[in-house]
Structures are given as structure tokens and as C-alpha cells.
Motif scaffolding. Structure first.
Motif, PDB file in Angstrom:
ATOM      1  N   ASN A  25       0.631  -1.096  -0.453  1.00 36.13           N
ATOM      2  CA  ASN A  25      -0.539   0.196   0.070  1.00 36.13           C
ATOM      3  C   ASN A  25       0.646   1.194   0.275  1.00 36.13           C
ATOM      4  O   ASN A  25       0.701   1.873   1.003  1.00 36.13           O
ATOM      5  CB  ASN A  25      -0.653  -0.257   1.136  1.00 36.13           C
ATOM      6  N   VAL A  26       2.180   1.591  -0.667  1.00 38.12           N
ATOM      7  CA  VAL A  26       2.582   2.731  -1.301  1.00 38.12           C
ATOM      8  C   VAL A  26       1.673   3.743  -1.896  1.00 38.12           C
ATOM      9  O   VAL A  26       1.152   3.211  -3.071  1.00 38.12           O
ATOM     10  CB  VAL A  26       3.629   2.234  -1.473  1.00 38.12           C
ATOM     11  N   ASN A  27       1.660   4.668  -1.541  1.00 35.29           N
ATOM     12  CA  ASN A  27       0.706   6.090  -1.754  1.00 35.29           C
ATOM     13  C   ASN A  27       1.944   6.624  -3.347  1.00 35.29           C
ATOM     14  O   ASN A  27       2.779   5.869  -3.224  1.00 35.29           O
ATOM     15  CB  ASN A  27       1.286   7.529  -0.637  1.00 35.29           C
ATOM     16  N   VAL A  28       0.862   6.600  -4.619  1.00 38.35           N
ATOM     17  CA  VAL A  28       1.503   6.474  -5.511  1.00 38.35           C
ATOM     18  C   VAL A  28       2.345   8.195  -5.670  1.00 38.35           C
ATOM     19  O   VAL A  28       3.418   7.403  -6.177  1.00 38.35           O
ATOM     20  CB  VAL A  28       0.016   6.962  -6.744  1.00 38.35           C
ATOM     21  N   VAL A  29       2.052   8.841  -4.273  1.00 39.39           N
ATOM     22  CA  VAL A  29       2.750   9.846  -5.575  1.00 39.39           C
ATOM     23  C   VAL A  29       4.181   9.934  -4.508  1.00 39.39           C
ATOM     24  O   VAL A  29       5.789  10.336  -4.815  1.00 39.39           O
ATOM     25  CB  VAL A  29       2.519  11.185  -4.457  1.00 39.39           C
ATOM     26  N   LEU A  30       4.285   9.042  -2.825  1.00 39.44           N
ATOM     27  CA  LEU A  30       5.145   8.465  -2.943  1.00 39.44           C
ATOM     28  C   LEU A  30       5.954   7.777  -3.642  1.00 39.44           C
ATOM     29  O   LEU A  30       7.793   7.587  -3.643  1.00 39.44           O
ATOM     30  CB  LEU A  30       5.126   7.695  -1.337  1.00 39.44           C
ATOM     31  N   GLU A  89      -3.995   5.431   4.245  1.00 38.46           N
ATOM     32  CA  GLU A  89      -3.328   4.798   4.103  1.00 38.46           C
ATOM     33  C   GLU A  89      -1.991   6.048   3.854  1.00 38.46           C
ATOM     34  O   GLU A  89      -2.865   6.398   1.958  1.00 38.46           O
ATOM     35  CB  GLU A  89      -3.039   3.201   3.929  1.00 38.46           C
ATOM     36  N   PHE A  90      -1.006   5.999   4.080  1.00 40.59           N
ATOM     37  CA  PHE A  90      -0.218   5.952   2.933  1.00 40.59           C
ATOM     38  C   PHE A  90       1.322   5.674   2.867  1.00 40.59           C
ATOM     39  O   PHE A  90       1.872   5.136   1.484  1.00 40.59           O
ATOM     40  CB  PHE A  90       0.597   7.679   3.899  1.00 40.59           C
ATOM     41  N   ILE A  91       2.106   4.263   3.215  1.00 40.21           N
ATOM     42  CA  ILE A  91       2.584   3.522   3.129  1.00 40.21           C
ATOM     43  C   ILE A  91       2.833   2.611   4.465  1.00 40.21           C
ATOM     44  O   ILE A  91       2.905   2.509   5.594  1.00 40.21           O
ATOM     45  CB  ILE A  91       3.529   3.969   3.334  1.00 40.21           C
ATOM     46  N   ILE A  92       2.291   1.385   4.135  1.00 45.65           N
ATOM     47  CA  ILE A  92       2.597   0.259   5.802  1.00 45.65           C
ATOM     48  C   ILE A  92       3.445  -0.206   4.760  1.00 45.65           C
ATOM     49  O   ILE A  92       3.485  -1.158   3.838  1.00 45.65           O
ATOM     50  CB  ILE A  92       1.071  -0.967   5.023  1.00 45.65           C
TER      51      ILE A  92
END
Lengths: 166, 160
Positions: free
Chosen positions: A3-8, B9-12
Motif C-alpha cells: 500500500n505505497v502511496n502513488v506519489v511517494l 494509508e500512506f505506506i504500510i
């Protein structure tokens, strides 16, 4: 990692691998120091007093992305009496003999082996002994665990100069 | 102003999880907006912060040394990830979870975040959100399951 954010993700992909390696090493050092401080019950103030540095300097060390010098790491390891950076030593056991004849200018022969087996070392030693009557001088270069053995065995009967790291 | 928001969620990661806040009517979280806003003008700092978050998440955990602590009041969890003049404010829950808010530029020589409206707003927002989250954690409406936040993750600021 999930679940890594697309922008990150996009930003991470832009970072050159060299820079990402620097980030990883630097933040690993920082995390390891923090762990030792936690185990030893020191806070940042205690650590700054121990190192003789300002707290603001210590804070910079610990926030990651600090370009630690080897001197600084050595000083931290010394004060905490712990290893922070461990280097894998991949040095081959090698012996290199440069023979010199009368001209004394250029080596007349260069023999190099990686004596992983004692039989190979024995053969190399016999060749060396047979070379003694013809050669005037030899430079023996050895490194790794063979160094001591090489230096004792190859220094007999010929003017020999020893070089090589321990 | 009463606002609705949810925690997204941002990064898990295996060591720590990073969340952000997404207000009603917006398609992006606060953290995503922050990264997009400064991605070009402060590329170096943004890359450093992004990789720090990635490494904390998967490798080192969100240990306190990586943050500027006590950026808000004494009784809240507001802290910041800083790189150069750039500050990204967040709520830190031990070494295992972080909720990212917004942030901005804090030029050298400027005393505190209160002197810069955008930073002041980011910190105050997080202080309010911290109270709401603390209330729900105490009432067990939300809870940590390993490194993941579970339960009712939608909020209204009027609950304060």
C-alpha cells in the motif's frame, strides 16, 4: 512493503540508487546509535555530553541523512563501546613473488597464486627455492591469512623485501 | 468550521505504518498534497523525506531520533520530519505508526511555527485531530492491530 502511496512511489523511483544507498546507510547508522542509547538508558542530552557536542549537532546526526565521517563513527563507537559499522573483509589470500636478476631494474619473473590448498603452496615454495640460485633478489607481496607463513618461508636464501597488508 | 476527514494509508511497512488525513471533498490526502506541492521546487528535500519515510516504514521503525519532537503542545504527539527548511508535521505513535499532516517552509532565522501561517495551520489541525484520535483510542473505537490502524477511521471535527 504494501500500500505505497502513488506519489511517494513516484518520488522514490526518481531518486538515483547511489543516493538511496546513502540514505539507507546513514539512517541505519542513526537507528543503530538510537538503539544503543535506548539500551544504555541515555537520552540525547546525555549523549551530547558524552560526545562533547552540542545537542543540536547530535540531533542532526540522528535525524538521518547525515554524512558521518569515519572519525565521527570511530568516536561514537569508542564512547558507546559498541560496533556501529561492520565492514565485510573480502581479501583473498594471495602471495606474489617478483624475482629480480642482476640488472636489478625489471623483475625477471612474477609468480602469483591464491594458495587455498597447502599442496599448491608447497609447489609454489619449491619453485621459489629452485629459483634462488639464479635470482638475486625477490619482492614478496602477500595478503590475508597467508601473509605470516609466506613471509617466514620466502625470506630464506635470497635478499627479500616483504610488502603487503595484514 | 466543522470538517469531516478520514485516515488513509500512506505506506504500510513491516516496522512502521504511515497514514495521512484526507478531508471531505478532497481527492488527495494532506501528505500527498504536501509532496506534490514541493516536489519540484524543493526536490532534494522532498526526496530525502520520502526515502526517510520509506526506510522507517520497512527497515528501522519510526524511532524518535528521526523526528523533531515537541513541535506542538506538551500534551499532544505533534512532531515534524524536517529536511533543510522543509517541515512535514505529523502525529507519532511510538515506533510503529505515524499520521502525516501537512507542512511547509520554515526559513532559517524564523523563531517558531506560529510565526508562519501555513505551518501554524498545519500544527493546529494536527492538535485537533490528535484529540479526536486519542478519544477514539481510549473508547476503543479505533485500535492498532500490529502496525495497522483499524476501526472507525472517519471523523468530524465537531466531535471536539
Amino acid at each position: 512493503m504494501k500500500n505505497v502511496n502513488v506519489v511517494l512511489k513516484r518520488i522514490l523511483e526518481k531518486i538515483p540508487s547511489k543516493k538511496r544507498r546513502f540514505h539507507r546507510i546513514s539512517s541505519d547508522i542513526s537507528a543503530q546509535i538510537q538503539e544503543y542509547l535506548r539500551i544504555k538508558g541515555y537520552n540525547q542530552k546525555d549523549f551530547s555530553a558524552l560526545m562533547g557536542k552540542k545537542q543540536s549537532e547530535i540531533s542532526k546526526w540522528l535525524t538521518g541523512n547525515h554524512n558521518f565521517t569515519i572519525k565521527t563513527i570511530a568516536a561514537i563507537e569508542d564512547e558507546l563501546d559498541e560496533d556501529i559499522v561492520c565492514v565485510p573483509i573480502h581479501i583473498k589470500n594471495t602471495i606474489e613473488v617478483h624475482y629480480f636478476g642482476i640488472s636489478n631494474q625489471l623483475p625477471t619473473a612474477v609468480h602469483t597464486i591464491t594458495p587455498d590448498y597447502s599442496a599448491e603452496l608447497q609447489e609454489f615454495y619449491l619453485n621459489f627455492q629452485s629459483a634462488i640460485p639464479i635470482q638475486k633478489k625477490a619482492i614478496v607481496k602477500a595478503q590475508g591469512s597467508m601473509r605470516k607463513k609466506a613471509f617466514s618461508e620466502f625470506s630464506e636464501g635470497i635478499q627479500t623485501y616483504m610488502v603487503g597488508a595484514k | 468550521v466543522n470538517r469531516k476527514f478520514k485516515i488513509v494509508e500512506f505506506i504500510i511497512g513491516d516496522k512502521s505504518s504511515f497514514y495521512s488525513i484526507q478531508f471531505e471533498g478532497k481527492s488527495k490526502s494532506e501528505a500527498q498534497e504536501f509532496f506534490e506541492k514541493y516536489e519540484n521546487k524543493y526536490a532534494e528535500e522532498i526526496e530525502d523525506i520520502a526515502d526517510n519515510i520509506f526506510l522507517m516504514s520497512g527497515r528501522q521503525g519510526s524511532t524518535n531520533g528521526f523526528f523533531k519532537l515537541k513541535e506542538g503542545k506538551i500534551d499532544d504527539n505533534v512532531c515534524a520530519i524536517s529536511e533543510g527548511d522543509l517541515r512535514l508535521y505529523c502525529l507519532r505513535y511510538g515506533n510503529i505508526a505515524v499520521i502525516l499532516g501537512s507542512g511547509g517552509i520554515k526559513p532559517k532565522g524564523v523563531g517558531t511555527y506560529q510565526d508562519i501561517p501555513i505551518l501554524n495551520k498545519a500544527v493546529k489541525e494536527l492538535q485537533d485531530i490528535c484529540k479526536l484520535i486519542d478519544y477514539r483510542i481510549k473508547s476503543e473505537e479505533i485500535y492498532w492491530q500490529r502496525y495497522e490502524l483499524k476501526g472507525e477511521l472517519e471523523f468530524k471535527t465537531e466531535e471536539l
